[in-house]
Design an enzyme around this catalytic site. Sequence first.
Site, PDB file in Angstrom:
ATOM      1  N   ARG A  53    -138.157  -7.996  34.167  1.00 31.86           N
ATOM      2  CA  ARG A  53    -138.316  -7.959  32.931  1.00 31.86           C
ATOM      3  C   ARG A  53    -137.189  -8.806  32.118  1.00 31.86           C
ATOM      4  O   ARG A  53    -136.849  -8.544  30.742  1.00 31.86           O
ATOM      5  CB  ARG A  53    -138.686  -6.773  31.952  1.00 31.86           C
ATOM      6  CG  ARG A  53    -139.870  -6.203  32.442  1.00 31.86           C
ATOM      7  CD  ARG A  53    -140.391  -4.978  31.486  1.00 31.86           C
ATOM      8  NE  ARG A  53    -141.568  -4.333  31.760  1.00 31.86           N
ATOM      9  CZ  ARG A  53    -142.721  -4.837  31.500  1.00 31.86           C
ATOM     10  NH1 ARG A  53    -143.165  -5.720  30.940  1.00 31.86           N
ATOM     11  NH2 ARG A  53    -143.860  -4.028  31.957  1.00 31.86           N
TER      12      ARG A  53
ATOM     13  N   ARG B 229    -137.916  -9.087  25.580  1.00 32.08           N
ATOM     14  CA  ARG B 229    -137.436  -8.344  24.413  1.00 32.08           C
ATOM     15  C   ARG B 229    -136.090  -8.316  24.211  1.00 32.08           C
ATOM     16  O   ARG B 229    -135.603  -7.915  23.168  1.00 32.08           O
ATOM     17  CB  ARG B 229    -138.309  -7.348  24.266  1.00 32.08           C
ATOM     18  CG  ARG B 229    -139.552  -7.725  23.888  1.00 32.08           C
ATOM     19  CD  ARG B 229    -140.503  -6.404  23.649  1.00 32.08           C
ATOM     20  NE  ARG B 229    -140.711  -5.698  24.689  1.00 32.08           N
ATOM     21  CZ  ARG B 229    -141.381  -4.477  24.952  1.00 32.08           C
ATOM     22  NH1 ARG B 229    -141.851  -3.884  23.927  1.00 32.08           N
ATOM     23  NH2 ARG B 229    -141.458  -3.930  25.965  1.00 32.08           N
TER      24      ARG B 229
ATOM     25  N   ARG C 286    -141.067 -15.265  20.525  1.00 28.63           N
ATOM     26  CA  ARG C 286    -142.288 -14.639  20.355  1.00 28.63           C
ATOM     27  C   ARG C 286    -142.703 -14.492  18.778  1.00 28.63           C
ATOM     28  O   ARG C 286    -143.660 -14.545  18.354  1.00 28.63           O
ATOM     29  CB  ARG C 286    -141.855 -13.101  20.862  1.00 28.63           C
ATOM     30  CG  ARG C 286    -142.783 -12.091  20.678  1.00 28.63           C
ATOM     31  CD  ARG C 286    -143.964 -12.060  21.354  1.00 28.63           C
ATOM     32  NE  ARG C 286    -144.702 -11.052  21.143  1.00 28.63           N
ATOM     33  CZ  ARG C 286    -145.571 -10.994  20.108  1.00 28.63           C
ATOM     34  NH1 ARG C 286    -145.570 -11.909  19.115  1.00 28.63           N
ATOM     35  NH2 ARG C 286    -146.475  -9.990  19.942  1.00 28.63           N
TER      36      ARG C 286
ATOM     37  N   ASP D  45    -148.018 -12.181  32.869  1.00 30.51           N
ATOM     38  CA  ASP D  45    -148.413 -10.546  32.720  1.00 30.51           C
ATOM     39  C   ASP D  45    -149.358 -10.340  33.988  1.00 30.51           C
ATOM     40  O   ASP D  45    -150.099 -11.141  34.536  1.00 30.51           O
ATOM     41  CB  ASP D  45    -149.267 -10.531  31.666  1.00 30.51           C
ATOM     42  CG  ASP D  45    -149.566  -8.889  31.213  1.00 30.51           C
ATOM     43  OD1 ASP D  45    -148.939  -8.460  30.325  1.00 30.51           O
ATOM     44  OD2 ASP D  45    -150.485  -8.264  31.946  1.00 30.51           O
TER      45      ASP D  45
ATOM     46  N   TYR E 219    -156.070  -0.369  35.600  1.00 27.39           N
ATOM     47  CA  TYR E 219    -156.416  -0.845  34.079  1.00 27.39           C
ATOM     48  C   TYR E 219    -157.718  -1.229  34.195  1.00 27.39           C
ATOM     49  O   TYR E 219    -158.294  -1.018  32.928  1.00 27.39           O
ATOM     50  CB  TYR E 219    -155.500  -2.156  33.935  1.00 27.39           C
ATOM     51  CG  TYR E 219    -154.185  -1.878  33.757  1.00 27.39           C
ATOM     52  CD1 TYR E 219    -153.633  -1.183  32.350  1.00 27.39           C
ATOM     53  CD2 TYR E 219    -152.931  -1.897  34.604  1.00 27.39           C
ATOM     54  CE1 TYR E 219    -152.487  -0.859  32.300  1.00 27.39           C
ATOM     55  CE2 TYR E 219    -151.768  -1.642  34.454  1.00 27.39           C
ATOM     56  CZ  TYR E 219    -151.448  -1.079  33.179  1.00 27.39           C
ATOM     57  OH  TYR E 219    -150.233  -0.778  32.821  1.00 27.39           O
TER      58      TYR E 219
END
Lengths: 350, 350
Positions: A31, A35, A44, A81, A158
Site C-alpha cells: 500500500r 493514502r 484522489r 484493487d 468477497y
Amino acid sequence: MLSEVTTKNDHLFLKAAKGEKVDRVPVWLMRQAGRILPEYRKVRASVSGFKELVTNPELSAEVTLQPVDILGVDAAIIFSDILVIPEAMGLEYQMIEKKGPFFPKTIHTKADIEALQIANGEDDIRYTIDAMKIVKRELNNKLPLIGFAGAPWTIFSYMIEGGGSKTFSNARKFLYEKPELAHLLLDKITKSTINYLKAQIHLGGANLVQVFDSWAGILPQNQYEEFGLKYIKQICDELSTLNVPITVFSKGATFAWDSFSQLNCQVLGVDWNIDPEWARSKAGSKTLQGNLDPCLLYASEQRIEKETIRMIEKFGPQKYIANLGHGVYPDTDFNKVKFFIDAVKNYKVK
Amino acid sequence: MLSEVTTKNDHLFLKAAKGEKVDRVPVWLMRQAGRILPEYRKVRASVSGFKELVTNPELSAEVTLQPVDILGVDAAIIFSDILVIPEAMGLEYQMIEKKGPFFPKTIHTKADIEALQIANGEDDIRYTIDAMKIVKRELNNKLPLIGFAGAPWTIFSYMIEGGGSKTFSNARKFLYEKPELAHLLLDKITKSTINYLKAQIHLGGANLVQVFDSWAGILPQNQYEEFGLKYIKQICDELSTLNVPITVFSKGATFAWDSFSQLNCQVLGVDWNIDPEWARSKAGSKTLQGNLDPCLLYASEQRIEKETIRMIEKFGPQKYIANLGHGVYPDTDFNKVKFFIDAVKNYKVK
C-alpha cells in the site's frame, strides 16, 4: 520523472526475489501507493471515487509512480484493487467511502456461478494493463514493477459475503454447505486470475507478481489446503514457466507454512505475527518478505530504527526483502515511512 | 429445574480439565448461553438491552441455566460480558445493538489511567457474583459452573480503542508510543481481573475459570509476550493455589504455543485454525479444549458427525474437552448445535 537517486538500483529487488546475493536489503511497502502520501490525496480528491482512480490508466500510473520518487522504494507496485477480478467476471462492486467494498449482488446458486465469465484480464481489466504500460515507460526499466492479484479464496470470500466481515461466516458456510459449487467458483476465479496475471506479465511488463490471500487466516488448516492453497498452487504452477518471480502472501496462515515451502514460487510474504527466524526455518530456499508491524511506524524514530535492524538481522540480509507485515495504515506519518525505508537502506550488509 | 439426564454427570468436565481419565468426552460451547436459543431470545426481548441482562442476577442465572437442560452440555458458563471489568474500573461501556461495545470515553493519558480504580470484583461486579450464586444453587453441585474474564490485553484493547476494530491500530499504537503507560494500565486491569476471578471462585462458586484473549492474534510475538502473556501468567500464578482449574484461550495466537505450555494453567483453548495434533504436540501435559469450526454447524448432520469424530480422534479422547474453536455463531440452527453435542456424547471412548 524519476530522480537520479531512485534509478541507481540495478533491480536489487528482483535479485533478492530470485535469491541472488545483494549488497543492500531492498525495501518497498504494501500500500505504498495511497493514502499516506499527500500527493496521492490530491489526485484522489480530483476524482469522484476510488474506482474512478483504479479504472483511469493515467491516474493509476501517476499514483503508482509517486512513492518511487518520494519514498525511494526499490520497486513500484501497480495501483489497483484485488476486486477488479470479480468485476471482470461479471460481479460489479462499489467502494463505499470509509466502509470498504460492497457487492450489490452476491453468489448463491449454481446459476449465479454459471452466469459469470472467465475474465481474460487483457480486455476486461484493460485499464490496469494500460496503467502498467505507462508506468513501465516512465520507469524506463530502472526500477522493477510489481503486478498483483488477490488469491482465489480471498476473492471468493468477497463474492459470497458481499463485502468485508469480521467472521466471513457466509463464505465459510458456503464451503461446508456447497463444496462442489465452491470449487466451481474457485476454479473460475483461478482461471481468471491466471489470465489476468499473464496479461500483467506479457502486456503490462510486470517484473514480479504478488498473490495476496488476505483472508487465509480465517480457515481451518484442512479447508485452507482444499479451498485456498490448491488454487494458489495452480496459479504458481501455471506462471512458473514465465521466468517472472512470484510472491505469495497469505495473511494469518501460520498453520500453513509447511505447505508454503512446497509452492512453485520464489518469495513468501510474512505477516507481523510471525517470528522471522521461525519463518526462515520453514521457508526452505525461498526469499522472505516482511514483516514489520505497521503500527511500529507510530513509534519514535529511535524505536523504528532499532526494530528495523533487529528485523533484518533476524531474517538475515540475504534472500530477504524488507517490508511491513501488512499494508501501511492510512494515518501513518509520511516521515516515519520514509525513515523506515532509509533505515533499511542504511543497513550495512556484511 | 434440571432434568435427570443432565445431572448424571459426576463432573466429567472437571475430571478432563484436571487430566483425569474419563469414559466419555465432556462437551460445552463457548456462547452456549445466548442467541442460538429461542428461550434466551424470549428473555432478551423482555429487557431493554444486553447490559440489563448482564446486570440482573436472576435473568443472568436463568439464561446461564437454559443450555444446561436444553442442550445437555457438561458445564454451565456464567452469562456475563468481559467488559464488566473496565466498567468496574470506572470506564463505562454501552452495548450497541448489532454493532457491539462502545466506550464513550477511552484511555489516552497517565491521568486517565490513574483515575481508574482497581476493581475488587466482589462489590463492583456483584451482579455477576450474585448470578453465580443462584446458578450454583440451581445446579446443586450436579454440574460444574465455569467463571470467566477477558485477558488483560483484550480488555486493554477495548479501553484504548473504544470498541471493536479490524486492526485495533490505536491500541497497538499505544504499545509503541507509551509502553510504560500500557504496562501501568495492564497492571491495573490484571489486579482487577485477579480480584474478580477470586470473587467468582470464593463467592460465586466457580469450579473452573476461563481467561479469554480474543485479540491475542493481532500482536507480533515479542509484543504478545511482553503485553499479553506476562499478565495472563500473573493471573494463572496468583490463582494456582486455589485448586480450581484454569483455562487459557488465546485466539489466533498460533505463534505463542511454545509459551502456553509453560503457563500455570490446566487447560488450553484451541481455535479452529489450529491442527489438533499440532496443538497436542505443543501442549505438554495440559488438557486441550476445542476446536470445531463454528461454521461447520451450518453443514449437514452427516458432515458434522464425521468432523466431530475426526476431531475427537485427532485430539485423542483423554485430556480433552470438546467445544467449538470460537463462540457459536448467532444464526446457527439450534438443532445442529444439539446434534453436535450428542455426536460428542455418543462417541465411544475405547
